[in-house]
Scaffold this motif. Structure first.
Motif, short mmCIF file in Angstrom:
data_model
loop_
_atom_site.label_atom_id
_atom_site.label_comp_id
_atom_site.label_asym_id
_atom_site.label_seq_id
_atom_site.Cartn_x
_atom_site.Cartn_y
_atom_site.Cartn_z
N THR A 1 -29.94 47.41 17.94
CA THR A 1 -29.04 47.48 19.10
C THR A 1 -27.70 46.82 18.82
O THR A 1 -26.75 47.02 19.57
CB THR A 1 -29.65 46.84 20.36
N LEU A 2 -27.64 46.01 17.77
CA LEU A 2 -26.37 45.36 17.40
C LEU A 2 -25.68 46.10 16.26
O LEU A 2 -24.63 45.66 15.79
CB LEU A 2 -26.63 43.91 16.98
N THR B 1 -23.71 32.54 27.23
CA THR B 1 -23.18 33.69 26.49
C THR B 1 -23.55 33.54 25.02
O THR B 1 -23.97 32.47 24.58
CB THR B 1 -21.64 33.80 26.60
N PHE B 2 -23.37 34.63 24.27
CA PHE B 2 -23.68 34.60 22.84
C PHE B 2 -22.49 34.06 22.01
O PHE B 2 -22.58 33.92 20.79
CB PHE B 2 -23.99 36.02 22.34
N GLN C 1 -27.98 37.64 16.96
CA GLN C 1 -26.60 37.36 17.39
C GLN C 1 -26.01 36.23 16.56
O GLN C 1 -24.86 36.29 16.13
CB GLN C 1 -26.57 36.99 18.88
N MET D 1 -18.23 40.87 22.17
CA MET D 1 -18.86 41.91 22.97
C MET D 1 -18.46 43.30 22.49
O MET D 1 -19.21 44.25 22.63
CB MET D 1 -18.47 41.73 24.44
N ILE E 1 -20.75 45.34 20.54
CA ILE E 1 -21.91 45.94 21.20
C ILE E 1 -21.54 47.26 21.86
O ILE E 1 -22.30 48.21 21.86
CB ILE E 1 -22.49 44.95 22.22
N THR E 2 -20.36 47.32 22.43
CA THR E 2 -20.00 48.53 23.16
C THR E 2 -19.58 49.67 22.22
O THR E 2 -19.76 50.82 22.54
CB THR E 2 -18.86 48.26 24.17
#
Lengths: 202, 472
Positions: free
Chosen positions: A118-119, A40-41, A93, A1, A4-5
């Motif tokens: 976006t990734l 979840t991924f 992903q 995660m 991503i952030t």
């Protein structure tokens, strides 16, 4: 995660490349739909191209992702309309969690390329002839290192230098570390509220 | 750059500002979610400590993982049950309306939105599903998004986007009897190619679309994405407004007339400029069937399968060769007569009431061929109810079809409805990708619902025009 952030600047990607030839490689082929049932991924890095790599009884098929010398590759070389079909972000992903950090192809399915943005994964295009040449180098010399450079918009490796393209806004988002869209969009929350208030008053 | 098109007007109406990257911040009027691409987005909100900014603009249903034989809880598939529980929990926690089974409105997300009147002209609509293009039938700008973008819409009701080009696809004349919107969609994709639409929104125009029902327009817009176009639309007209009037979320009373006036203002101008335009003649379209592994690889029912050598582009030739290896046909063979194992009618492409009526006209008084597994999956609970009120279920059951509950079913097969081994399906869905229907060696032939019904009855690919439609 965390990937991503954070929104780091992405200017260069270097490393070996895995060629995945063929037009119209859809996201069902990149990640079979049954893996979308995972909540979840987290585990998706195990499954890219699962049904192209393994028969249903588990016996391996011939596929670049199964070949020892492409393990650890950080770039994927595709052809036309790569990632067409389903909008599933699970497909990019799966690729990024396997280790892919940039994709070069003739063209991309649009939802797929938006998902890659976006990734923080640059997806860039090159001509059909250049893609054939790049894939050929990666096939004949799997150890070849490539350098994808968004500043000069080139990819360089195995003695070949090729021009690449991507939309200006996406290039800027990558190079300035502005691809985490949530923060950018929320910064204008008052403008959205204002627009809705004006509509309600009209 | 296009000017004066519906696309331009809807884009400008919903443009919030320009982002520092040069992308446009676009307001999303309606956000639809389902159980498969939303749980990770809600997790991201929690992780960032964010709320849903406009919970009254997001609506949820459950479709992809739903078993169509029994919805008894818990589902036999633990993963499917966990997904359903996640959307129940997430919609409750974040205050989002969830059309579950008990609501009587559950169904395939792209059937539910229009049916409730949520989908309206001039809107921007997003959903974590590529077939969101369906909603363009109403003159909305509607497109699929990934899960990180679902997160963005939940968090702030906006997306970061680049403008698209507009191609006008005009078809004039009248469709011949037996030729349906599905055939129109397959014809367009065949002509323009599966990558022909990359970078474009398709505007569908001309006499064929003017005469088409909303159900038919939804079928064509739905498959825009199969031609590479992220979105497709029809300009709203009297047919659109008649469909919307009186629906649960449609404007009511005095607000109705004002809404219609507003909606009319989004219609493309007569002198609008397009980035590209192309014209076709309705007379050139016959019932079509896909023979390969992309929705562009289709032939008219009277045609033979192509020789891969006829493709000039090396990529297209290689794709055709792979298609022949997977499908195990021979170039030059007729599409008619290919034996099928499974017949599936349903999906966001062809799971609406008109689709079921068309199939019922073929099934009426006839029997599914021995050994064929044939089933009907209505697109939503209201479609199912209406079909039963019209007696369609009895026609299907008498003919030997299985009559199911709503869901995505064998369109993407992440539920119990799946092909086995090398089975061949005649399918009213939208994708014939390798492995799409649940078996990595399975084979999919896309066609219209009436053509699927005809194939179910004869046991092989058949020209539906050889069937006399019966009154129902």
């Amino acid at each position: 995660m965390s990937r991503i952030t954070q929104s780091s600047r992405i200017i260069q990607v270097t490393g070996r490349a895995v060629p995945v030839p063929g037009d119209d490689i859809d996201t069902d082929r990149i990640l079979p739909a049954r893996y979308m049932k995972e909540l979840t991924f987290a585990n998706l890095g195990q499954y890219p191209f699962q049904d192209e790599r393994f028969h249903s009884d588990g016996a391996p098929k011939r596929h670049p992702f199964n070949e020892a010398h492409y393990q650890g590759a950080s770039m994927l070389f595709g052809n036309a309309n790569f990632g067409c079909g389903s909008s599933r972000e699970q497909a990019p992903q799966a690729l990024t969690r396997w280790g892919i950090r940039a994709i070069v192809a003739e063209s991309f399915g649009e939802i797929f390329s938006g998902n890659c943005l976006t990734l923080g994964v640059p997806v860039v295009t090159a001509s059909q002839a250049d893609m054939a040449a790049l894939q050929n180098i990666a096939r004949k010399n799997p150890g070849a290192d490539f350098n994808l450079d968004l500043a000069s918009m080139t990819i360089n490796g195995g003695g070949l230098l090729v021009k690449i393209s991507m939309p200006a806004s996406r290039r800027k988002a990558m190079m300035e570390g502005a691809w985490d869209s949530t923060g950018l969009l929320l910064a204008n929350a008052d403008k959205v509220a204002g627009m809705l208030a004006a509509r309600a008053a009209a | 750059m296009a000017k004066g098109t519906l696309y331009n007007k809807v884009w400008n109406h919903n443009r919030v500002t320009e982002l520092p990257t040069g992308q446009t911040q676009v307001f999303i009027g309606l956000h639809l979610i389902h159980e498969v691409t939303s749980p990770q987005a809600f997790d991201m909100l929690r992780e960032k400590g964010l709320k849903v900014a406009y919970p009254d603009r997001t609506f949820a249903t459950v479709d992809h993982i739903v078993p169509t034989l029994s919805q008894a809880r818990p589902f036999a598939d633990g993963q499917a049950e966990a997904m359903l529980q996640a959307i129940e929990r997430n919609t409750q926690e974040f205050g989002v309306k969830f059309f579950d089974f008990a609501s009587g409105q559950q169904g395939v997300v792209h059937i539910v939105g229009p049916e409730l009147g949520l989908t309206q002209p001039g809107m921007t609509i997003a959903c974590g599903d590529s077939h969101t293009a369906t909603h363009g039938a109403f003159g909305a700008l509607a497109f699929g998004i990934g899960t990180s973008q679902v997160r963005d819409v939940l968090a702030g009701q906006c997306l970061a986007m680049d403008p698209m080009k507009v191609r006008r696809v005009e078809i004039n004349g009248r469709l011949a009897s037996g030729v349906t919107p599905k055939d129109v969609a397959l014809f367009i994709i065949h002509k323009l190619g599966v990558k022909g639409g990359i970078g474009f929104v398709y505007e569908y125009a001309g006499e064929v679309f003017e005469a088409m029902s909303m159900e038919g327009r939804m079928t064509v817009c739905n498959m825009s994405v199969e031609g590479g176009a992220r979105a497709g639309y029809c300009n709203p007209d009297a047919t659109t407004f008649a469909y919307l009037q009186g629906r649960k979320y449609s404007p009511q009373g005095a607000a109705w007339n004002a809404a219609v006036e507003k909606w009319k203002s989004f219609v493309s101008d007569g002198d609008a400029e397009y980035d590209d335009s192309i014209r076709f003649d309705a007379a050139d379209i016959e019932p079509r069937v896909t023979w390969g592994i992309t929705p562009g690889q289709s032939v008219g029912i009277s045609e033979a399968l192509p020789n891969p050598g006829q493709y000039e582009d090396v990529g297209e030739r290689a794709s055709a060769e792979l298609a022949y290896r997977h499908m195990q046909w021979t170039p030059g063979q007729k599409i008619q007569g290919i034996k099928i194992d499974v017949a599936f009618i349903g999906s966001c492409t062809n799971g609406r009431i008109e689709d079921l009526r068309a199939a019922a006209k073929i099934a009426q008084g006839r029997k599914v061929a021995p050994g064929i597994q044939a089933f009907i999956v209505p697109g939503s609970l209201p479609v199912r109810k209406q079909a039963m009120e019209e007696g369609l279920d009895k026609i299907f059951l008498a003919a030997g079809f299985s009559w199911r509950a709503p869901g995505c079913s064998m369109c993407l097969a992440i539920n119990p409805d799946q092909l086995v081994g090398k089975q061949i399906s005649a399918s009213s869905s939208n994708r014939n990708f390798i492995g799409r229907q649940g078996s990595q060696t399975g084979r999919t032939l896309l066609m219209s619902p009436a053509m699927v019904a005809a194939a179910a009855i004869t046991g092989h690919v058949t020209d539906v025009r050889s069937f006399k439609e019966k009154e129902i």
